[in-house]
Scaffold this motif. Sequence first.
Motif, PDB file in Angstrom:
ATOM      1  N   ALA A   1      47.823  31.225  44.290  1.00 28.72           N
ATOM      2  CA  ALA A   1      48.262  30.437  43.137  1.00 28.72           C
ATOM      3  C   ALA A   1      47.229  30.461  42.019  1.00 28.72           C
ATOM      4  N   SER A   2      47.712  30.381  40.784  1.00 30.23           N
ATOM      5  CA  SER A   2      46.817  30.319  39.623  1.00 30.23           C
ATOM      6  C   SER A   2      45.995  29.037  39.667  1.00 30.23           C
ATOM      7  N   GLY A   3      44.762  29.135  39.176  1.00 30.13           N
ATOM      8  CA  GLY A   3      43.893  27.966  39.112  1.00 30.13           C
ATOM      9  C   GLY A   3      42.516  28.270  39.664  1.00 30.13           C
TER      10      GLY A   3
ATOM     11  N   THR B   1      38.708  31.875  40.701  1.00 24.09           N
ATOM     12  CA  THR B   1      39.647  31.573  39.632  1.00 24.09           C
ATOM     13  C   THR B   1      40.724  32.650  39.627  1.00 24.09           C
ATOM     14  N   VAL B   2      41.980  32.214  39.762  1.00 23.21           N
ATOM     15  CA  VAL B   2      43.123  33.132  39.780  1.00 23.21           C
ATOM     16  C   VAL B   2      43.910  32.919  38.492  1.00 23.21           C
ATOM     17  N   THR B   3      44.184  34.008  37.776  1.00 21.08           N
ATOM     18  CA  THR B   3      44.931  33.952  36.524  1.00 21.08           C
ATOM     19  C   THR B   3      46.091  34.926  36.603  1.00 21.08           C
ATOM     20  N   ASP B   4      47.293  34.462  36.232  1.00 25.48           N
ATOM     21  CA  ASP B   4      48.473  35.342  36.219  1.00 25.48           C
ATOM     22  C   ASP B   4      48.379  36.325  35.061  1.00 25.48           C
TER      23      ASP B   4
ATOM     24  N   LYS C   1      47.613  39.655  39.248  1.00 23.24           N
ATOM     25  CA  LYS C   1      46.748  38.495  38.995  1.00 23.24           C
ATOM     26  C   LYS C   1      45.306  38.965  38.863  1.00 23.24           C
ATOM     27  N   ASP C   2      44.576  38.324  37.965  1.00 28.39           N
ATOM     28  CA  ASP C   2      43.140  38.554  37.858  1.00 28.39           C
ATOM     29  C   ASP C   2      42.438  37.513  38.707  1.00 28.39           C
ATOM     30  N   VAL C   3      41.459  37.958  39.498  1.00 25.86           N
ATOM     31  CA  VAL C   3      40.705  37.063  40.373  1.00 25.86           C
ATOM     32  C   VAL C   3      39.225  37.186  40.021  1.00 25.86           C
TER      33      VAL C   3
ATOM     34  N   ARG D   1      41.335  42.802  39.866  1.00 24.91           N
ATOM     35  CA  ARG D   1      42.759  42.625  39.572  1.00 24.91           C
ATOM     36  C   ARG D   1      43.535  42.956  40.843  1.00 24.91           C
TER      37      ARG D   1
END
Length: 163
Positions: A72-74, A102-105, A111-113, A134
């Motif tokens: 999940a993002s966040g 930090t996970v970003t859609d 997703k970028d991690v 990514r």
Amino acid sequence: MKSIKTIRAGILLEAILAIGILVWTLTGIIGISLGGLTSTLRGEEQLEATAIAQESLEAARSVRDFDWSNLASGVHGLSDVAGYWTLSGTSSMVGRYTRQITVTDVDAATKDVVARVEWTTLSGLHHAVEITNRLTNWLTTSWAQTLLADFNAGTRNSTLVTN
């Protein structure tokens, strides 16, 4: 002929000068040794923090492989209490290092991690290491790009681009 007082004064001056040179030399040697020791400790801390950050990215891959929806993002911490990696909380501790993921859609299948590891040295200085990766949902059966412009720049072979 020199008097005894003049000879003693000369010997005293030479002794003071020799002691000064000795103290100055020893101070330099001790300073160089301590500088080398602190550089070695800093390098060890940096290496350990980098290893924790790499482990964090591998854990994020494991979470992705288990179930894409769990990534999940966040901002998250990590837990492996159940015997497998899960995202939990907003950070987690590994010894004296604080780990955050930090996970970003990017899109529905990407997703970028970012794995960030922070620590404070014994001297009170704050340091951090960040590694970015990514991740894609490689198990997805379909793939959709949201912008027509993303396809128009490339070469197409048996591919139809529609709006």
